[in-house]
Structures are given as structure tokens and as C-alpha cells.
Write a protein that holds these residues in place. Sequence first.
Motif, short mmCIF file in Angstrom:
data_model
loop_
_atom_site.label_atom_id
_atom_site.label_comp_id
_atom_site.label_asym_id
_atom_site.label_seq_id
_atom_site.Cartn_x
_atom_site.Cartn_y
_atom_site.Cartn_z
N SER A 156 -107.68 -2.82 -90.94
CA SER A 156 -106.50 -2.35 -91.28
C SER A 156 -105.84 -1.86 -90.14
O SER A 156 -104.51 -1.54 -89.88
CB SER A 156 -106.69 -1.03 -92.13
OG SER A 156 -107.46 -0.05 -91.33
N VAL A 157 -106.47 -1.84 -88.92
CA VAL A 157 -105.76 -1.36 -87.61
C VAL A 157 -105.66 -2.64 -86.60
O VAL A 157 -105.56 -2.62 -85.46
CB VAL A 157 -106.47 -0.33 -87.01
CG1 VAL A 157 -106.34 1.05 -87.79
CG2 VAL A 157 -107.99 -0.48 -86.69
N ARG A 158 -105.99 -3.90 -87.16
CA ARG A 158 -105.93 -5.03 -86.17
C ARG A 158 -104.52 -5.23 -85.88
O ARG A 158 -103.52 -5.08 -86.53
CB ARG A 158 -106.46 -6.22 -87.15
CG ARG A 158 -106.72 -7.38 -86.18
CD ARG A 158 -107.54 -8.44 -86.84
NE ARG A 158 -107.51 -9.66 -86.10
CZ ARG A 158 -108.43 -9.94 -85.45
NH1 ARG A 158 -109.39 -9.03 -85.23
NH2 ARG A 158 -108.68 -10.99 -84.59
N ILE A 159 -104.43 -5.82 -84.67
CA ILE A 159 -103.24 -6.10 -83.98
C ILE A 159 -103.11 -7.50 -83.81
O ILE A 159 -104.08 -8.14 -83.23
CB ILE A 159 -102.98 -5.19 -82.63
CG1 ILE A 159 -102.65 -3.72 -82.90
CG2 ILE A 159 -101.58 -5.97 -81.96
CD1 ILE A 159 -102.51 -2.97 -81.65
N GLY A 160 -102.08 -8.20 -84.22
CA GLY A 160 -101.99 -9.78 -84.13
C GLY A 160 -102.30 -10.22 -85.39
O GLY A 160 -102.86 -9.53 -86.32
N ALA B 177 -92.70 -10.21 -90.80
CA ALA B 177 -94.26 -10.32 -91.14
C ALA B 177 -94.93 -10.08 -89.64
O ALA B 177 -96.03 -9.75 -89.60
CB ALA B 177 -94.52 -11.71 -91.81
N VAL B 178 -94.43 -11.15 -88.71
CA VAL B 178 -95.18 -10.96 -87.43
C VAL B 178 -94.99 -9.71 -86.88
O VAL B 178 -95.92 -9.16 -86.14
CB VAL B 178 -94.52 -12.21 -86.45
CG1 VAL B 178 -93.02 -11.80 -86.07
CG2 VAL B 178 -95.46 -12.08 -85.35
N TYR C 295 -98.10 -7.20 -85.74
CA TYR C 295 -98.54 -6.56 -84.37
C TYR C 295 -97.99 -5.12 -84.12
O TYR C 295 -98.02 -4.35 -83.21
CB TYR C 295 -97.43 -7.29 -83.47
CG TYR C 295 -98.28 -8.58 -82.85
CD1 TYR C 295 -98.91 -8.54 -81.61
CD2 TYR C 295 -98.00 -9.72 -83.71
CE1 TYR C 295 -99.49 -9.79 -81.34
CE2 TYR C 295 -98.57 -11.02 -83.27
CZ TYR C 295 -99.30 -11.02 -82.19
OH TYR C 295 -99.83 -12.38 -81.58
N ARG C 296 -97.85 -4.48 -85.60
CA ARG C 296 -97.47 -3.07 -85.57
C ARG C 296 -96.18 -2.69 -84.64
O ARG C 296 -96.32 -1.61 -84.30
CB ARG C 296 -98.72 -2.20 -85.29
CG ARG C 296 -99.82 -2.37 -86.44
CD ARG C 296 -100.87 -1.71 -86.08
NE ARG C 296 -101.99 -1.71 -87.35
CZ ARG C 296 -101.88 -0.56 -88.17
NH1 ARG C 296 -101.17 0.25 -88.28
NH2 ARG C 296 -102.76 -1.07 -89.23
N ALA C 297 -95.34 -3.79 -84.55
CA ALA C 297 -94.29 -3.37 -83.78
C ALA C 297 -93.15 -3.01 -84.74
O ALA C 297 -93.11 -3.31 -85.91
CB ALA C 297 -93.74 -4.57 -83.16
N THR C 298 -92.20 -2.09 -84.42
CA THR C 298 -90.94 -1.69 -85.06
C THR C 298 -89.71 -2.30 -84.55
O THR C 298 -89.61 -2.38 -83.22
CB THR C 298 -91.05 -0.22 -85.29
OG1 THR C 298 -90.99 0.60 -83.65
CG2 THR C 298 -92.36 0.27 -85.63
N ASN D 160 -82.83 -1.38 -81.59
CA ASN D 160 -84.19 -0.64 -81.40
C ASN D 160 -85.27 -1.23 -81.49
O ASN D 160 -85.39 -1.84 -82.62
CB ASN D 160 -84.09 0.97 -81.87
CG ASN D 160 -82.72 1.66 -81.28
OD1 ASN D 160 -82.11 1.61 -80.44
ND2 ASN D 160 -82.47 2.71 -82.08
N HIS D 161 -86.20 -1.34 -80.66
CA HIS D 161 -87.37 -2.03 -80.89
C HIS D 161 -88.58 -1.57 -79.99
O HIS D 161 -88.42 -0.80 -79.03
CB HIS D 161 -87.21 -3.56 -80.68
CG HIS D 161 -86.90 -3.95 -79.29
ND1 HIS D 161 -87.75 -4.18 -78.26
CD2 HIS D 161 -85.63 -4.16 -78.73
CE1 HIS D 161 -87.12 -4.36 -77.28
NE2 HIS D 161 -85.85 -4.27 -77.38
N THR D 162 -89.92 -1.88 -80.40
CA THR D 162 -91.27 -1.47 -79.70
C THR D 162 -90.82 -2.12 -78.37
O THR D 162 -90.71 -3.30 -78.08
CB THR D 162 -92.39 -2.01 -80.32
OG1 THR D 162 -92.41 -1.33 -81.60
CG2 THR D 162 -93.40 -1.87 -79.65
N SER D 163 -91.32 -1.41 -77.27
CA SER D 163 -91.25 -2.07 -75.87
C SER D 163 -92.59 -2.24 -75.35
O SER D 163 -92.63 -3.00 -74.12
CB SER D 163 -90.47 -1.09 -74.93
OG SER D 163 -90.93 0.28 -74.81
#
Length: 202
Positions: free
Chosen positions: A40-44, A143-144, A148-151, A164-167
Motif C-alpha cells: 500500500s506504500v509502494r512507490i512506482g 494513474a502513473v 508514484y504518489r505524486a500530486t 502545481n506539482h510534486t517536485s
Amino acid sequence: MNKMRLTIIALLVVGLGALAAIYWSSLLTRPVTTSTTDSSVRIGGPFTLTDQYGRPQTEAVLNKKWTAVFFGFTYCPDICPLTLQTLDQAKKKLGKDGDKLQFVFITVDPERDTPEALKAYLSSGGFPQGVIGLTGTPDQIAAVAKAYRATYEKVGEGKDYTMNHTSVIYLMNPKGEFVSPLTHGLTPEQSADVIRGAMKSQ
């Protein structure tokens, strides 16, 4: 409240601040793996997108090389160009190990960032050579980004809107697994140190 008590409180505040700084520093310099964490906390993860040459690309593009994955958009006035330039300088500081590193730029603005727009942007002067630019439908980008838990968020209306986006930059190993974050604001030297340390630990 007497002077002694104020002095003790001040020392405690300074001590806690120092501990916090050490903790966050360790997060940036220590490789972080998701292989032993809950899914549940996997990135990618899997994705299907299109590169700047109109070719379909999946998460397989991350295989066999270390990859710095970065979310941005071509109309970005400062953070995106600066991040790409910083990554380029960090790669050069890696020396021969720099050949093991590639960059993947994923747009959060698919409305404007067509493959042609990405190609023109990434081939302009001042950017690293060989950056893989990826775009897709709004659903594919959502979805991608979620994987990656990017906003990201559209700001404004009309043709002059911004995003505005995750840096943060996601450092992925040659198996396509998340290893470590490269946070915005790191110098090329600091980024190179994190990448070098991650390479040695794998």
C-alpha cells in the motif's frame, strides 16, 4: 520564569531541532527500498505512456539503468528547467557512474504536452541529452502519478494556466524499484552523493 528555566527550555528546543535535522538528513542520504514494505506504500509500478517520439513506453523503460523520474510540464517557468539542469550537473559529477543513469520526465499537463511539444522542449539548449519525455491521456497521467504518489493540480483558466506539482525526484534502481528521493533544493553535489551511495548499496 527564571533564567535557569529559560536556558533549559532553549537548550531543549535547540536539541530537538538538531535531532530533526539529523533525521531528515539521514532520509535523504540513506537509500530507501520498498521491497520489504507493505504494497500500500509502494512507490512506482506499471504504466503505459507515450514518449516524445510517439512511441509507446511502459515501466520497462526503467529496466537495466538507474533512473531519475521527475514529474513536471513544459510550461513550467523555473522548477522544471532547474531540476533538469541540476540532474545534468549531478550526472557529470558521477564520472563513469554517470553512464548508468538516465532521466525520465513525465508531464502532468497532457493537455498541452503532446509528444511533439515534449520533443521540442527536451531538445532545446541547456537540458541534458537523452532525457526520456513521457505523456499520455489524462487518465494515464493520473494513474502513473498515483503509482508514484505524486500530486498535481491545474491552477488558473485559459491558455495561460499553470500546474502545481510534486517536485521530488524518484531514484529508481535498474530493476525499476524505488530506492531514494532526491528532494528539491539539493545541490548537484548532494544529489550525486545520494545517487552514488544508492549505486554502491545495490
